[in-house]
Design a protein around this motif. Structure first.
Motif, mmCIF file in Angstrom:
data_model
loop_
_atom_site.group_PDB
_atom_site.id
_atom_site.type_symbol
_atom_site.label_atom_id
_atom_site.label_comp_id
_atom_site.label_asym_id
_atom_site.label_seq_id
_atom_site.Cartn_x
_atom_site.Cartn_y
_atom_site.Cartn_z
ATOM 1 N N GLY A 8 0.842 -1.183 0.000
ATOM 2 C CA GLY A 8 0.000 0.000 0.000
ATOM 3 C C GLY A 8 0.877 1.233 0.000
ATOM 4 O O GLY A 8 1.883 1.288 0.717
ATOM 5 N N VAL A 9 0.520 2.219 -0.791
ATOM 6 C CA VAL A 9 1.340 3.414 -0.974
ATOM 7 C C VAL A 9 0.760 4.583 -0.190
ATOM 8 O O VAL A 9 -0.431 4.876 -0.272
ATOM 9 N N SER A 216 -4.267 2.249 0.923
ATOM 10 C CA SER A 216 -3.371 3.325 0.505
ATOM 11 C C SER A 216 -3.984 4.666 0.895
ATOM 12 O O SER A 216 -5.169 4.753 1.210
ATOM 13 N N ALA A 231 -0.795 4.220 5.127
ATOM 14 C CA ALA A 231 -0.958 3.045 4.268
ATOM 15 C C ALA A 231 -0.652 1.804 5.079
ATOM 16 O O ALA A 231 0.188 1.830 5.990
#
Length: 285
Positions: A8-9, A216, A231
């Motif tokens: 996840g960003v 994210s 995230a």
């Protein structure tokens, strides 16, 4: 695929689409170097989010630029993805009944093109002044398994995630542009009421459905909104196994998704043990 490396960003993406398309190769390549199979970028990756939730405007400089799903922006991300499965957010330009409309849309791609899309169903505060609401939750097959997507406020509603899991999703990708509280600000993001809720919803949706959830979020400031980051990867027990906190970065975890879900459901299977006959209709008040 026996094991999947999910990421996840947490990152800032603003109005300048050309700048974003110049930034994404570095983000995606960093993930590729770490062996990531599924990369979930934030809501509004392409074009940024709104400046104001109370009174948003569709003026050119205030609202994100809408793009077509068949346009060069989506194609550029697909080309960068290659064999990686990448989810990202856009303001989608579409034509409905002869009129041009805008949706807040999540897109999932590989180098082969679009695998699935989701138009945000639940529009909070003034979002409905800018976007049209989507009308369904559907899972779809990807190289990393069957996937379902949610866009920030969607995950507030248990029915959203449950609909995707009933459609076979084993991984939920939750793309967000989730800001700190606009009515009860805290000096520290970690103490913010919305920061607590953001994590709570992620863990609850994963635990109640016994699936993996990749969350994210945007970071930084856009207009009057300060975004939380945070995230994370959540496992089928609702445990956060990787998290970025408020700073930008990648939350990464590797798991045998199907085996982990089977283990979580071995004794208590939340999906199979539902007592639908006892539930009151949820379509009316």
């Amino acid at each position: 695929m026996a094991t999947v490396t999910m990421a996840g960003v947490a990152a800032h993406f603003g109005r300048d689409i050309e700048r974003t398309l110049a930034k994404l190769p570095g983000v995606i390549e960093q993930a590729r170097e770490k062996g990531v199979d599924l990369l979930v970028l934030p809501d509004a990756t392409i074009g940024g989010y709104l400046y104001d939730l109370q009174h948003p405007s569709v003026e050119v400089d205030s609202a994100p630029r809408a793009v077509g799903l068949d346009g060069p922006e989506v194609s550029a991300v697909a080309a960068l993805a290659r064999d990686m499965t990448v989810c990202f957010g856009v303001a989608e330009r579409a034509v409905v009944d002869g009129a041009e409309v805008r949706y807040n849309t999540a897109v999932c791609v590989t180098g082969d093109g679009i695998l699935g899309t989701h138009r945000k169903v639940h529009l909070p505060l003034g979002e409905s002044d800018v976007y049209r609401a989507g009308d369904e939750f559907s899972a779809f097959d990807t190289p990393v398994g069957r996937l379902g997507m949610l866009i920030d406020f969607d995950k507030t509603f248990p029915e959203s995630a449950r609909s995707l899991v009933l459609d076979g999703a084993e991984i939920l990708a939750c793309l967000s542009a989730w800001p700190a509280s606009v009515t009860d600000r805290s000096d520290r993001i970690r103490n913010d009421r919305q920061a607590h809720l953001f994590d709570l919803y992620d863990s609850a949706r994963a635990a109640e459905n016994q699936v993996y959830l990749v969350s994210s979020n945007q970071t930084g400031v856009l207009g009057g909104l300060r975004f939380l980051g945070q995230a994370k990867i959540v496992d089928p027990a609702g445990e956060i196994v990787a998290k970025t906190w408020a700073k930008g970065g990648l939350a990464i975890a590797t798991a045998d998704v199907s085996a982990s879900i089977a283990r979580a459901r071995r004794s208590l299977n939340h999906i199979n043990q539902r007592a639908e006959h006892a539930y009151r209709c949820t379509t009316s008040v």
